[in-house]
Design a protein around this motif. Structure first.
Motif, PDB file in Angstrom:
ATOM      1  N   HIS A  90       0.892  -1.170   0.000  1.00 27.82           N
ATOM      2  CA  HIS A  90       0.000   0.000   0.000  1.00 27.82           C
ATOM      3  C   HIS A  90       0.922   1.209   0.000  1.00 27.82           C
ATOM      4  CE1 HIS A  90      -2.450   3.306   1.006  1.00 27.82           C
ATOM      5  NE2 HIS A  90      -2.182   3.297   2.300  1.00 27.82           N
ATOM      6  N   SER A  96      -0.395   8.225  -9.357  1.00 25.28           N
ATOM      7  CA  SER A  96      -1.586   7.433  -9.058  1.00 25.28           C
ATOM      8  C   SER A  96      -2.599   8.238  -8.247  1.00 25.28           C
ATOM      9  CB  SER A  96      -1.207   6.162  -8.296  1.00 25.28           C
ATOM     10  OG  SER A  96      -0.438   5.310  -9.117  1.00 25.28           O
ATOM     11  N   SER A 100      -6.425   9.743  -9.494  1.00 29.65           N
ATOM     12  CA  SER A 100      -7.381   8.893  -8.793  1.00 29.65           C
ATOM     13  C   SER A 100      -8.842   9.342  -8.917  1.00 29.65           C
ATOM     14  CB  SER A 100      -7.004   8.779  -7.310  1.00 29.65           C
ATOM     15  OG  SER A 100      -7.199  10.004  -6.635  1.00 29.65           O
ATOM     16  N   ILE A 120      -7.101  -1.933 -13.507  1.00 32.18           N
ATOM     17  CA  ILE A 120      -6.747  -1.174 -12.302  1.00 32.18           C
ATOM     18  C   ILE A 120      -7.977  -0.372 -11.884  1.00 32.18           C
ATOM     19  CG2 ILE A 120      -5.139   0.448 -11.240  1.00 32.18           C
ATOM     20  CD1 ILE A 120      -3.222  -0.134 -13.652  1.00 32.18           C
ATOM     21  N   VAL A 122     -10.541   1.897  -9.625  1.00 32.75           N
ATOM     22  CA  VAL A 122     -10.410   3.011  -8.682  1.00 32.75           C
ATOM     23  C   VAL A 122     -11.531   2.863  -7.652  1.00 32.75           C
ATOM     24  CG1 VAL A 122     -10.467   5.516  -8.384  1.00 32.75           C
ATOM     25  CG2 VAL A 122      -9.410   4.527 -10.438  1.00 32.75           C
ATOM     26  N   ALA A 146      -4.501  -5.186  -8.179  1.00 32.05           N
ATOM     27  CA  ALA A 146      -4.126  -3.790  -7.977  1.00 32.05           C
ATOM     28  C   ALA A 146      -5.371  -2.923  -7.940  1.00 32.05           C
ATOM     29  CB  ALA A 146      -3.208  -3.316  -9.106  1.00 32.05           C
ATOM     30  N   ILE A 148      -6.451   1.524  -7.199  1.00 29.96           N
ATOM     31  CA  ILE A 148      -6.133   2.887  -6.781  1.00 29.96           C
ATOM     32  C   ILE A 148      -7.237   3.319  -5.828  1.00 29.96           C
ATOM     33  CG2 ILE A 148      -5.942   5.295  -7.530  1.00 29.96           C
ATOM     34  CD1 ILE A 148      -4.808   4.290 -10.177  1.00 29.96           C
ATOM     35  N   ILE A 154      -2.351   3.522  -3.588  1.00 31.51           N
ATOM     36  CA  ILE A 154      -2.600   2.275  -4.306  1.00 31.51           C
ATOM     37  C   ILE A 154      -2.421   1.081  -3.375  1.00 31.51           C
ATOM     38  CG2 ILE A 154      -1.841   3.289  -6.479  1.00 31.51           C
ATOM     39  CD1 ILE A 154       0.763   1.663  -6.223  1.00 31.51           C
ATOM     40  N   THR A 156      -1.455  -3.146  -4.029  1.00 31.56           N
ATOM     41  CA  THR A 156      -1.162  -4.258  -4.915  1.00 31.56           C
ATOM     42  C   THR A 156      -0.863  -5.480  -4.067  1.00 31.56           C
ATOM     43  OG1 THR A 156       1.170  -3.616  -5.051  1.00 31.56           O
ATOM     44  CG2 THR A 156      -0.282  -2.833  -6.817  1.00 31.56           C
ATOM     45  N   ALA A 168       3.107  -2.627  -7.984  1.00 31.15           N
ATOM     46  CA  ALA A 168       2.922  -1.219  -7.602  1.00 31.15           C
ATOM     47  C   ALA A 168       3.642  -0.302  -8.584  1.00 31.15           C
ATOM     48  CB  ALA A 168       3.420  -0.992  -6.174  1.00 31.15           C
ATOM     49  N   VAL A 171       1.502  -0.019 -11.664  1.00 30.08           N
ATOM     50  CA  VAL A 171       0.359   0.882 -11.473  1.00 30.08           C
ATOM     51  C   VAL A 171       0.825   2.325 -11.629  1.00 30.08           C
ATOM     52  CG1 VAL A 171      -1.370   1.759  -9.857  1.00 30.08           C
ATOM     53  CG2 VAL A 171      -0.932  -0.700 -10.004  1.00 30.08           C
ATOM     54  N   GLU A 172       1.911   2.688 -10.973  1.00 30.27           N
ATOM     55  CA  GLU A 172       2.388   4.066 -11.052  1.00 30.27           C
ATOM     56  C   GLU A 172       2.839   4.411 -12.463  1.00 30.27           C
ATOM     57  OE1 GLU A 172       3.609   7.978  -9.548  1.00 30.27           O
ATOM     58  OE2 GLU A 172       1.910   6.587  -9.487  1.00 30.27           O
TER      59      GLU A 172
END
Length: 184
Positions: A90, A96, A100, A120, A122, A146, A148, A154, A156, A168, A171-172
């Motif tokens: 986390h 991210s 969001s 991904i 949200v 994953a 957001i 985030i 993962t 992670a 995701v970023e």
């Protein structure tokens, strides 16, 4: 295999070094031998030590004198929801968090994100550390690796902390690429 304490220290520092979180933000955990090893409350990611790792049971009881992160409910809920998960990241990466508010999911841009994350989602804002946030995230993580969290960061998951950490980063990267594409 490295000890869960070693892993938490290593990847906490790496998360800060790679810009995935700052100062007190974020927390990592590892499920090992029926116990959850998680960053302690107030610990700073780039200065983590083994003494700043809290231990909990799967029924939410603290083991020892080190208090777990305020997000311990989130970690516990995910471990309860997913038998295959052995580690959680986390983090609070800038792009991210910046994107969001885009809607119900972040578009997948790269082949790697498609392969390792598929989608991904949200999750709408819920107060940090709350049972409501833990429940929402656990529901989403039943199906995805994953997510957001709106205005928060985030989450993962993986079979190892290394796997959760690299998800992670994906995701970023996805958030950054989307942001750069939309803003330029």
């Amino acid at each position: 295999m490295n000890s869960p304490v070693f892993q938490l220290v290593k990847y906490s520092r790496l998360a800060h070094e790679r810009g995935l979180t700052a100062a007190f933000g974020g927390n990592l955990s590892v499920l090992f031998n029926g116990k959850i090893f998680v960053k302690a409350t107030g610990a700073v990611m780039d200065d983590m030590s083994g003494a700043q790792v809290a231990v909990m049971t799967l029924d939410g009881k603290q083991v020892g004198g080190v208090r777990p992160s305020s997000e311990w409910r989130l970690h516990l809920a995910i471990y309860r929801a997913r038998e295959d998960v052995r580690a959680i990241a986390h983090l609070h990466p800038s792009y991210s968090i910046a994107v969001s508010n885009i809607g119900e999911r972040l578009p997948i841009i790269t082949p790697e994100a498609e392969l390792y994350l598929r989608r991904i989602p949200v999750v709408p804002f819920r107060p940090a550390g709350s049972e409501e946030l833990a429940e929402e995230i656990a529901k989403v993580m039943e199906e995805y690796d994953a997510a957001i969290m709106e205005n928060h960061g985030i989450v993962t998951v993986g079979r190892t902390l290394r796997e959760a950490f690299y998800k992670a980063e994906l995701v970023e990267e996805s958030a950054k690429l989307w942001y750069l594409r939309e803003k330029h």
